[in-house]
Scaffold this motif. Structure first.
Motif, PDB file in Angstrom:
ATOM      1  N   GLN A   1       1.384   4.376  -3.639  1.00  0.00           N
ATOM      2  CA  GLN A   1       1.181   5.816  -3.532  1.00  0.00           C
ATOM      3  C   GLN A   1       2.205   6.621  -4.315  1.00  0.00           C
ATOM      4  O   GLN A   1       2.070   7.836  -4.452  1.00  0.00           O
ATOM      5  CB  GLN A   1       1.201   6.239  -2.065  1.00  0.00           C
ATOM      6  CG  GLN A   1       0.086   5.623  -1.245  1.00  0.00           C
ATOM      7  CD  GLN A   1       0.170   5.974   0.219  1.00  0.00           C
ATOM      8  OE1 GLN A   1       0.207   7.148   0.597  1.00  0.00           O
ATOM      9  NE2 GLN A   1       0.198   4.974   1.077  1.00  0.00           N
TER      10      GLN A   1
ATOM     11  N   LYS B   1      -8.008  -1.380   2.319  1.00  0.00           N
ATOM     12  CA  LYS B   1      -7.227  -0.136   2.435  1.00  0.00           C
ATOM     13  C   LYS B   1      -6.366   0.069   1.198  1.00  0.00           C
ATOM     14  O   LYS B   1      -6.205   1.197   0.717  1.00  0.00           O
ATOM     15  CB  LYS B   1      -6.330  -0.195   3.681  1.00  0.00           C
ATOM     16  CG  LYS B   1      -7.068  -0.050   4.991  1.00  0.00           C
ATOM     17  CD  LYS B   1      -6.092  -0.134   6.159  1.00  0.00           C
ATOM     18  CE  LYS B   1      -6.786  -0.097   7.502  1.00  0.00           C
ATOM     19  NZ  LYS B   1      -5.826  -0.231   8.633  1.00  0.00           N
TER      20      LYS B   1
ATOM     21  N   THR C   1       0.827  -1.207   0.000  1.00  0.00           N
ATOM     22  CA  THR C   1       0.000   0.000   0.000  1.00  0.00           C
ATOM     23  C   THR C   1       0.859   1.254   0.000  1.00  0.00           C
ATOM     24  O   THR C   1       0.515   2.252  -0.652  1.00  0.00           O
ATOM     25  CB  THR C   1      -0.955  -0.006   1.218  1.00  0.00           C
ATOM     26  OG1 THR C   1      -1.773  -1.175   1.165  1.00  0.00           O
ATOM     27  CG2 THR C   1      -1.848   1.218   1.218  1.00  0.00           C
TER      28      THR C   1
ATOM     29  N   THR D   1      -6.663   3.269  -1.240  1.00  0.00           N
ATOM     30  CA  THR D   1      -5.526   4.121  -1.599  1.00  0.00           C
ATOM     31  C   THR D   1      -5.368   4.190  -3.117  1.00  0.00           C
ATOM     32  O   THR D   1      -5.106   5.260  -3.683  1.00  0.00           O
ATOM     33  CB  THR D   1      -4.230   3.577  -0.968  1.00  0.00           C
ATOM     34  OG1 THR D   1      -4.401   3.500   0.452  1.00  0.00           O
ATOM     35  CG2 THR D   1      -3.042   4.474  -1.278  1.00  0.00           C
TER      36      THR D   1
END
Length: 504
Positions: free
Chosen positions: A236, A275, A232, A279
């Motif tokens: 990003q 999650k 995760t 994201t």
């Protein structure tokens, strides 16, 4: 004072048990300003203090650490690496953890000084020892090592000296120490990529990332749950996103979410998977993610209706994230009755249950209802109004009732919901039609803490930021709100004193 420090240093070098003198030196160093100490240390060397670290006397070692911490802070990072490189190397392998932490902290300081960083990076032995410190039993030592290496890896050249070639072999060797240490190395590699946008990032250490991806899709459920957190972080960044897409990781995670329906242990890793896609939706856009991976949207709805607080909490946070953008609102609206049932469930959660979950629910609702002035089209205003009306037959009263309960965090969260609708004409109309609501807004006594006063002030600001507020609320309410805004969040009305003696 400088003369006193100099005499103490000379005295310490000539005695075998210098505990008392070290204590005096520590006191003297703390009593002099850092600027004055800089002038002193520039003309002196402190090998004698470093040499006293080689002792089994714990008190002596800790006194030396305190003294060196003060002295080295007065030195520039370049001075430290030029004058004490050998001592740094020795400190990194010292049996006492406080010495290691002191040394690693200095390496971190050097990493932020361009010239000092070059010298450290050219000292292969030091870099190897810092990397090996990631495997330390003491978590503070390990974290400081990761932090220092991350600071050093700010450019393409410096990264290649830390996570490629011989250093990559050292990292790979360190990973074999234990599962915990292996994930520390993953953390280092992923953090370097996330904080270093000017170089190729993952490509020098692709085999470590490949191993992380294998962990994600492996059979060990607990390792899978830990791996998704690292993945995760990767998604990003531009390069991390590109790398993962090239490895078809998104499809793999989506398939595992589908298979989770038959996995009795899926609750251990599903929150992390949700999650991840939450994201990803922020990076790629909610519409694309929900169209490409519909299992994500369906799983969020399913978790929101679950009874497990962990599942519910993650679902609420994800819904708030999705609904914070216009595109996300439209994606949720397209699901029709499915999302309506989720909103009804959110109303129930906001009204009862554990305080933390209620706050997360209210925050999700405020994100879903927020609509910036430039997005206030007829369709979108009708959408947010319809969602708010799903909460209760009298949603204004419902949220106000929550705000009056004796929990400051609930009070502030409820005010954030009002702030979201206060900028929209339909929200203002509901407020002015609700008996006593404008008085509630203007009553400063309902908000006790600083956070609550700030939240109430933001609510007033949201109202006054709307071009329709004067017409809808009326001139008298508008003037009162303007006065509130002018007086500020912490205004206290003066109360005239009554002369009781004279009255008698």
């Amino acid at each position: 004072m400088a003369a006193s420090i100099e005499s103490l240093l000379e005295e310490i070098s000539n005695i075998e048990e210098p505990i008392e003198e070290l204590q005096c030196l520590k006191t003297a160093l703390l009593s002099i300003t850092l600027n004055d100490l800089r002038d002193f240390v520039s003309g002196h060397r402190f090998e004698v203090i470093f040499s006293l670290l080689n002792s089994n006397d714990r008190e002596q070692v800790e006194l030396c650490v305190d003294i060196l911490e003060r002295i080295l802070m007065a030195c520039s990072p370049l001075q430290v690496v030029q004058n004490y490189k050998a001592e740094l190397q020795a400190g990194l392998t010292h049996p006492n953890d406080t010495v290691k932490i002191l040394t690693l902290t200095q390496v971190g300081r050097m990493a932020e000084h361009s010239d000092a960083a070059v010298q450290i990076l050219n000292s292969q032995d030091i870099i190897v020892t810092v990397i090996r410190s990631i495997a330390a039993d003491n978590m503070t030592v390990a974290k400081q090592a990761i932090q220092s290496l991350t600071k050093l890896a700010r450019t393409e050249t410096s990264t290649s000296k830390i996570i490629s070639g011989d250093m990559l072999n050292v990292l790979t060797e360190v990973m074999t120490v234990s599962d915990i240490v292996r994930y520390r190395v993953y953390e280092l590699v992923v953090t370097i990529e996330s904080e270093s946008q000017n170089h190729e990032g993952y490509y020098p250490c692709g085999r470590i990332i490949d191993q992380l991806i294998k962990e994600l899709t492996g059979d060990d459920i607990l390792i899978r749950a830990a791996a998704i957190e690292m993945i995760t972080l990767m998604v990003q960044t531009v390069r991390g996103h590109k790398f993962l897409m090239g490895q078809l990781v998104f499809n793999k995670i989506a398939k595992m979410m589908i298979d989770a329906n038959t996995d009795p242990f899926s609750s251990l890793y599903l929150p992390g998977f949700v999650k991840f896609f939450g994201t990803l939706s922020f990076v790629q856009g909610p519409q694309r993610v929900c169209e490409d991976y519909p299992v994500f949207r369906d799983k969020v709805f399913e978790m929101a209706l679950d009874t497990d607080p962990t599942m519910i909490g993650v679902a609420l946070d994800t819904l708030g994230l999705l609904g914070s953008t216009v595109e996300g609102k439209q994606v949720l609206q397209k699901t029709g009755e499915k999302f309506k049932s989720v909103m009804v469930r959110m109303s129930q959660l906001a009204s009862a249950g554990a305080t933390e979950l209620r706050v997360r629910c209210l925050d999700a609702i405020s994100h879903l209802l927020t609509l910036q002035p430039e997005h206030q089209t007829e369709d979108l205003l009708a959408l947010t109004e319809s969602w708010f009306l799903l909460l209760s037959k009298q949603p204004i009263n419902m949220i106000r009732d929550i705000s009056t309960q004796p929990f400051p965090e609930l009070h502030c969260a409820a005010l954030r919901v009002f702030t979201a609708i206060a900028a929209q004409p339909w929200g203002q109309r509901l407020m002015v039609r609700t008996p006593g609501f404008t008085e509630f807004i203007l009553d400063r006594s309902t908000s006790k803490s600083k956070e609550a006063k700030d939240a109430k002030f933001e609510l007033v600001g949201s109202l006054l930021g709307s071009s329709s507020v004067a017409e809808i609320l009326g001139s008298q309410n508008y003037i009162s709100l303007r006065t509130y805004l002018r007086e500020g969040p912490y205004h206290v009305s003066a109360v005239a004193a009554v002369d009781t003696e004279g009255a008698e």
